[in-house]
Scaffold this active site. Sequence first.
Site, mmCIF file in Angstrom:
data_model
loop_
_atom_site.group_PDB
_atom_site.id
_atom_site.type_symbol
_atom_site.label_atom_id
_atom_site.label_comp_id
_atom_site.label_asym_id
_atom_site.label_seq_id
_atom_site.Cartn_x
_atom_site.Cartn_y
_atom_site.Cartn_z
ATOM 1 N N LEU A 84 0.853 -1.182 -0.273
ATOM 2 C CA LEU A 84 0.042 -0.208 -0.012
ATOM 3 C C LEU A 84 0.594 1.112 -0.009
ATOM 4 O O LEU A 84 0.230 2.236 0.329
ATOM 5 C CB LEU A 84 -1.028 -0.021 1.247
ATOM 6 C CG LEU A 84 -1.745 -1.285 1.082
ATOM 7 C CD1 LEU A 84 -2.246 -1.409 2.351
ATOM 8 C CD2 LEU A 84 -2.557 -1.658 -0.360
ATOM 9 N N ASN A 101 2.382 -4.862 -10.036
ATOM 10 C CA ASN A 101 0.424 -5.024 -9.099
ATOM 11 C C ASN A 101 -0.391 -5.314 -9.408
ATOM 12 O O ASN A 101 -0.388 -5.737 -10.729
ATOM 13 C CB ASN A 101 0.702 -3.292 -9.336
ATOM 14 C CG ASN A 101 -0.064 -3.173 -8.273
ATOM 15 O OD1 ASN A 101 0.045 -3.426 -7.015
ATOM 16 N ND2 ASN A 101 -0.944 -2.231 -8.315
ATOM 17 N N HIS A 103 -3.871 -5.141 -8.459
ATOM 18 C CA HIS A 103 -4.941 -4.174 -8.366
ATOM 19 C C HIS A 103 -6.145 -4.419 -8.500
ATOM 20 O O HIS A 103 -6.691 -5.037 -9.318
ATOM 21 C CB HIS A 103 -5.158 -2.445 -9.062
ATOM 22 C CG HIS A 103 -6.119 -1.516 -8.291
ATOM 23 N ND1 HIS A 103 -5.240 -0.764 -7.548
ATOM 24 C CD2 HIS A 103 -7.222 -1.021 -8.497
ATOM 25 C CE1 HIS A 103 -6.846 -0.130 -6.765
ATOM 26 N NE2 HIS A 103 -7.697 -0.332 -7.944
ATOM 27 N N GLU A 175 -7.344 -17.044 -8.695
ATOM 28 C CA GLU A 175 -6.893 -18.046 -10.049
ATOM 29 C C GLU A 175 -5.952 -17.757 -11.273
ATOM 30 O O GLU A 175 -5.152 -18.276 -11.691
ATOM 31 C CB GLU A 175 -8.266 -17.716 -10.614
ATOM 32 C CG GLU A 175 -8.243 -18.845 -12.185
ATOM 33 C CD GLU A 175 -9.954 -18.792 -12.715
ATOM 34 O OE1 GLU A 175 -10.613 -18.568 -12.131
ATOM 35 O OE2 GLU A 175 -10.074 -19.034 -13.859
HETATM 36 C C1 GAR Z 1 -5.760 -7.405 -2.759
HETATM 37 O O1 GAR Z 1 -6.972 -7.455 -3.228
HETATM 38 C C2 GAR Z 1 -4.651 -6.662 -3.517
HETATM 39 O O2 GAR Z 1 -5.551 -6.489 -5.436
HETATM 40 C C3 GAR Z 1 -4.927 -5.555 -3.442
HETATM 41 O O3 GAR Z 1 -4.995 -4.799 -1.807
HETATM 42 C C4 GAR Z 1 -5.881 -6.625 -1.195
HETATM 43 C C5 GAR Z 1 -4.165 -7.376 -1.032
HETATM 44 O O4 GAR Z 1 -4.925 -8.574 -0.202
HETATM 45 N N1 GAR Z 1 -4.292 -4.535 -3.509
HETATM 46 C C6 GAR Z 1 -4.637 -3.060 -4.009
HETATM 47 O O5 GAR Z 1 -5.541 -2.494 -3.386
HETATM 48 C C7 GAR Z 1 -3.307 -1.803 -4.373
HETATM 49 N N2 GAR Z 1 -4.378 -1.022 -4.590
HETATM 50 P P1 GAR Z 1 -3.694 -10.246 0.193
HETATM 51 O O6 GAR Z 1 -2.876 -8.972 1.382
HETATM 52 O O7 GAR Z 1 -4.364 -10.868 0.752
HETATM 53 O O8 GAR Z 1 -2.799 -10.435 -0.837
#
Ligand code: GAR
Length: 189
Positions: A84, A101, A103, A175
């Site tokens: 983040l 990345n 998103h 997936e």
């Molecule tokens: C994921 O959904 C990812 O796409 C998002 O944070 C989550 C992390 O989940 N990323 C963002 O929002 C970046 N802007 P995780 O820690 O369980 O992998």
Amino acid sequence: MIKIAILASGSGSNAENISRYFYDHKNIKISYILSNKRDAFVLERAKKLGIPSKVFSNKEMKEQVDLLNLLKVEADFIVLAGFLLKVPENIIEAFPNKIINIHPALLPNYGGKGMYGMHVHRAVKENKESETGITIHFVNENYDEGAIIFQAKTSLTAEDSPETIAEKIHTLEQEHFPRVLEEVISKAM
Ligand code: GAR
């Protein structure tokens, strides 16, 4: 061996999924899991998976030198999995087209500063979108603006809540993310 360092700030479900996918891979390995949050659950996952991990405070991340030095030795690619913070410019310059990345929305919609995790899903719900999805993209100096590599969509109904939207996104991420990384990295080899 091509080495991937994962940067993550939170739970780390993507970091774990990617790590498991590449566990026995011939050419690609996860070399490090790095976090800016001392208490991020991703660090527990790293321990369990036997992957080296390290925490850099936000200040240390911005000061760049130690992190950049570690990445230069330990990584050919950098994967942001729920990371983040903005990636420092020195690191972006040192890894051109090598930082990827994920998103949790269909960029260019629902991107930019402050758009992460549940904030994205709540905004999607408020706008009564009929679909959302994931975007896997290269990272440049602006939040969520690098070249798009892959998108996948899922449809939404009026009954979906931010929580069910999050579940649908999670399913898409699990997936597709490891497979898309494998494709991109194999092409660059
Ligand atoms: C994921 O959904 C990812 O796409 C998002 O944070 C989550 C992390 O989940 N990323 C963002 O929002 C970046 N802007 P995780 O820690 O369980 O992998």
